[in-house]
Write a protein that holds these residues in place. Structure first.
Motif, mmCIF file in Angstrom:
data_model
loop_
_atom_site.group_PDB
_atom_site.id
_atom_site.type_symbol
_atom_site.label_atom_id
_atom_site.label_comp_id
_atom_site.label_asym_id
_atom_site.label_seq_id
_atom_site.Cartn_x
_atom_site.Cartn_y
_atom_site.Cartn_z
ATOM 1 N N TYR A 164 0.829 -1.208 0.000
ATOM 2 C CA TYR A 164 0.000 0.000 0.000
ATOM 3 C C TYR A 164 0.866 1.262 0.000
ATOM 4 C CZ TYR A 164 -3.534 -3.359 1.459
ATOM 5 O OH TYR A 164 -4.371 -4.437 1.525
ATOM 6 N N PRO A 165 0.331 2.365 -0.570
ATOM 7 C CA PRO A 165 1.097 3.621 -0.583
ATOM 8 C C PRO A 165 1.282 4.195 0.806
ATOM 9 C CG PRO A 165 -1.138 3.982 -1.398
ATOM 10 C CD PRO A 165 -0.970 2.496 -1.253
ATOM 11 N N LEU A 166 2.420 4.855 0.988
ATOM 12 C CA LEU A 166 2.748 5.504 2.254
ATOM 13 C C LEU A 166 2.090 6.879 2.345
ATOM 14 C CD1 LEU A 166 4.551 5.700 4.856
ATOM 15 C CD2 LEU A 166 6.345 6.620 3.382
ATOM 16 N N TRP A 167 2.078 7.596 1.229
ATOM 17 C CA TRP A 167 1.615 8.979 1.235
ATOM 18 C C TRP A 167 0.881 9.282 -0.063
ATOM 19 C CZ3 TRP A 167 2.813 10.760 5.958
ATOM 20 C CH2 TRP A 167 2.501 12.082 6.287
ATOM 21 N N ASN A 168 0.096 10.344 -0.053
ATOM 22 C CA ASN A 168 -0.612 10.771 -1.261
ATOM 23 C C ASN A 168 -0.594 12.289 -1.373
ATOM 24 O OD1 ASN A 168 -3.547 11.882 -2.227
ATOM 25 N ND2 ASN A 168 -2.881 10.169 -3.506
ATOM 26 N N ILE A 169 -0.323 12.768 -2.581
ATOM 27 C CA ILE A 169 -0.429 14.194 -2.877
ATOM 28 C C ILE A 169 -1.457 14.350 -3.995
ATOM 29 C CG2 ILE A 169 0.747 16.253 -3.736
ATOM 30 C CD1 ILE A 169 3.303 15.226 -2.460
ATOM 31 N N ARG A 170 -2.449 15.180 -3.763
ATOM 32 C CA ARG A 170 -3.535 15.363 -4.730
ATOM 33 C C ARG A 170 -3.672 16.841 -5.074
ATOM 34 N NH1 ARG A 170 -8.900 12.495 -3.051
ATOM 35 N NH2 ARG A 170 -7.597 10.705 -3.588
ATOM 36 N N LEU A 171 -3.870 17.125 -6.347
ATOM 37 C CA LEU A 171 -4.025 18.494 -6.835
ATOM 38 C C LEU A 171 -5.439 18.701 -7.370
ATOM 39 C CD1 LEU A 171 -0.669 18.779 -8.832
ATOM 40 C CD2 LEU A 171 -1.120 19.613 -6.523
ATOM 41 N N GLU A 172 -6.098 19.708 -6.856
ATOM 42 C CA GLU A 172 -7.446 20.038 -7.306
ATOM 43 C C GLU A 172 -7.426 21.413 -7.968
ATOM 44 O OE1 GLU A 172 -9.942 19.890 -3.884
ATOM 45 O OE2 GLU A 172 -10.079 17.700 -3.878
ATOM 46 N N ALA A 173 -8.155 21.558 -9.077
ATOM 47 C CA ALA A 173 -8.254 22.838 -9.780
ATOM 48 C C ALA A 173 -9.542 22.850 -10.593
ATOM 49 C CB ALA A 173 -7.048 23.043 -10.688
ATOM 50 N N PRO A 174 -10.083 24.043 -10.855
ATOM 51 C CA PRO A 174 -11.341 24.140 -11.610
ATOM 52 C C PRO A 174 -11.272 23.472 -12.983
ATOM 53 C CG PRO A 174 -10.782 26.246 -10.609
ATOM 54 C CD PRO A 174 -9.600 25.358 -10.410
ATOM 55 N N GLN A 175 -10.099 23.518 -13.636
ATOM 56 C CA GLN A 175 -10.001 22.954 -14.983
ATOM 57 C C GLN A 175 -9.868 21.436 -14.990
ATOM 58 O OE1 GLN A 175 -7.699 24.822 -13.438
ATOM 59 N NE2 GLN A 175 -5.660 24.648 -14.351
ATOM 60 N N TYR A 176 -9.754 20.849 -13.785
ATOM 61 C CA TYR A 176 -9.664 19.388 -13.681
ATOM 62 C C TYR A 176 -10.817 18.871 -12.817
ATOM 63 C CZ TYR A 176 -5.007 19.576 -15.738
ATOM 64 O OH TYR A 176 -3.952 19.781 -16.596
ATOM 65 N N PRO A 177 -11.934 18.464 -13.451
ATOM 66 C CA PRO A 177 -13.084 17.947 -12.690
ATOM 67 C C PRO A 177 -12.683 16.793 -11.770
ATOM 68 C CG PRO A 177 -13.641 18.239 -15.007
ATOM 69 C CD PRO A 177 -12.167 18.435 -14.896
ATOM 70 N N ASP A 178 -11.773 15.938 -12.270
ATOM 71 C CA ASP A 178 -11.222 14.862 -11.443
ATOM 72 C C ASP A 178 -9.836 15.296 -10.967
ATOM 73 O OD1 ASP A 178 -13.407 13.137 -11.827
ATOM 74 O OD2 ASP A 178 -12.593 12.497 -13.767
ATOM 75 N N PRO A 179 -9.595 15.346 -9.671
ATOM 76 C CA PRO A 179 -8.282 15.774 -9.162
ATOM 77 C C PRO A 179 -7.159 14.891 -9.691
ATOM 78 C CG PRO A 179 -9.899 15.641 -7.389
ATOM 79 C CD PRO A 179 -10.538 15.014 -8.589
ATOM 80 N N LEU A 180 -5.979 15.474 -9.794
ATOM 81 C CA LEU A 180 -4.779 14.721 -10.165
ATOM 82 C C LEU A 180 -4.083 14.279 -8.890
ATOM 83 C CD1 LEU A 180 -3.367 17.099 -12.939
ATOM 84 C CD2 LEU A 180 -4.804 15.087 -13.257
ATOM 85 N N GLY A 181 -3.675 13.037 -8.843
ATOM 86 C CA GLY A 181 -3.054 12.558 -7.611
ATOM 87 C C GLY A 181 -1.905 11.618 -7.870
ATOM 88 N N MET A 182 -0.970 11.589 -6.914
ATOM 89 C CA MET A 182 0.117 10.617 -6.990
ATOM 90 C C MET A 182 0.274 9.936 -5.641
ATOM 91 S SD MET A 182 3.397 13.169 -7.443
ATOM 92 C CE MET A 182 3.730 14.532 -6.315
ATOM 93 N N ASP A 183 0.375 8.624 -5.692
ATOM 94 C CA ASP A 183 0.600 7.815 -4.504
ATOM 95 C C ASP A 183 2.086 7.537 -4.376
ATOM 96 O OD1 ASP A 183 -2.058 7.576 -3.665
ATOM 97 O OD2 ASP A 183 -2.420 5.901 -5.030
ATOM 98 N N ILE A 184 2.616 7.794 -3.191
ATOM 99 C CA ILE A 184 4.045 7.605 -2.945
ATOM 100 C C ILE A 184 4.241 6.313 -2.161
ATOM 101 C CG2 ILE A 184 6.110 8.585 -1.887
ATOM 102 C CD1 ILE A 184 4.746 11.352 -2.264
#
Length: 203
Positions: free
Chosen positions: A21-41
């Motif tokens: 399982y991932p240790l950490w997650n960073i997620r980016l939310e913005a109006p132009q992206y209905p689905d947030p962008l995320g990366m699992d570390i």
């Protein structure tokens, strides 16, 4: 001391969840992206939450001069962390077995916990250092150059923990399943030491 030893063994085994399982997650939310962008570390690399998340994040980063998300072979941490976690899990199980057969006192469990805590703090420090470099070491030839009121380049460092506004994005940085398994495993080893110490005093 059987109960404390079993708790020590279980707590140590839970560390192995970091290989799944991932240790950490960073997620980016913005109006132009209905689905947030995320990366699992993970302890051995970084993966996108969705198939094209890493590609899209790299595309955004290119415009402001940030580096691409590193591949496992580009960061020594992704080679060392699995060895450290595997070694600590194996050491914890060994201590639990030695305690089960009465070969060591429960104070060894506390020693393991202290060592694991120190390694965890060092790991978080290293992670934060990477975030600082990732968000501040920008390409001077970037397409978009944004500065503060004093003319200094803006920092795009995601938060180590919590949420933060970065331009028109909101970055969220939080632990994920692997981290919770690790924290719970460490908590069990603390309980193992307490239970074992009390048993020693009664005997």
């Amino acid at each position: 001391m059987k109960t404390s030893s079993f708790l020590m063994i279980i707590g140590s085994i839970l560390l192995l969840g970091l290989f799944i399982y991932p240790l950490w997650n960073i997620r980016l939310e913005a109006p132009q992206y209905p689905d947030p962008l995320g990366m699992d570390i993970y302890i051995a690399g970084i993966e996108g939450e969705e198939e094209f998340d890493i590609q899209n994040i790299d595309g955004i980063n290119h415009y402001i001069g940030m580096k691409k998300i590193p591949k496992p072979e580009e960061m020594w941490e992704f080679n060392i962390f699995p060895i450290v976690i595997g070694g600590m899990a194996g050491l914890g199980v060994l201590l639990g077995l030695l305690g089960l057969f009465g070969k060591i006192s429960p104070h060894w469990f506390l020693g393991w916990l202290v060592l694991m805590t120190v390694l965890g703090v060092l790991g978080m420090y290293d992670f934060n250092s990477w975030l600082i470099e990732y968000g501040t070491d920008l390409d001077p030839k970037a397409i978009i150059k944004l500065t503060d009121a004093e003319g200094n380049p803006l920092s795009y460092k995601p938060p180590l923990l919590g949420s933060e506004k970065i331009l028109n994005f909101t970055a969220h940085s939080y632990p994920k399943t692997g981290a919770y398994l690790m924290f719970f495993g460490m908590f069990l080893t603390l309980v193992a030491w307490i239970v074992g110490s009390r048993k020693m005093k009664r005997d």
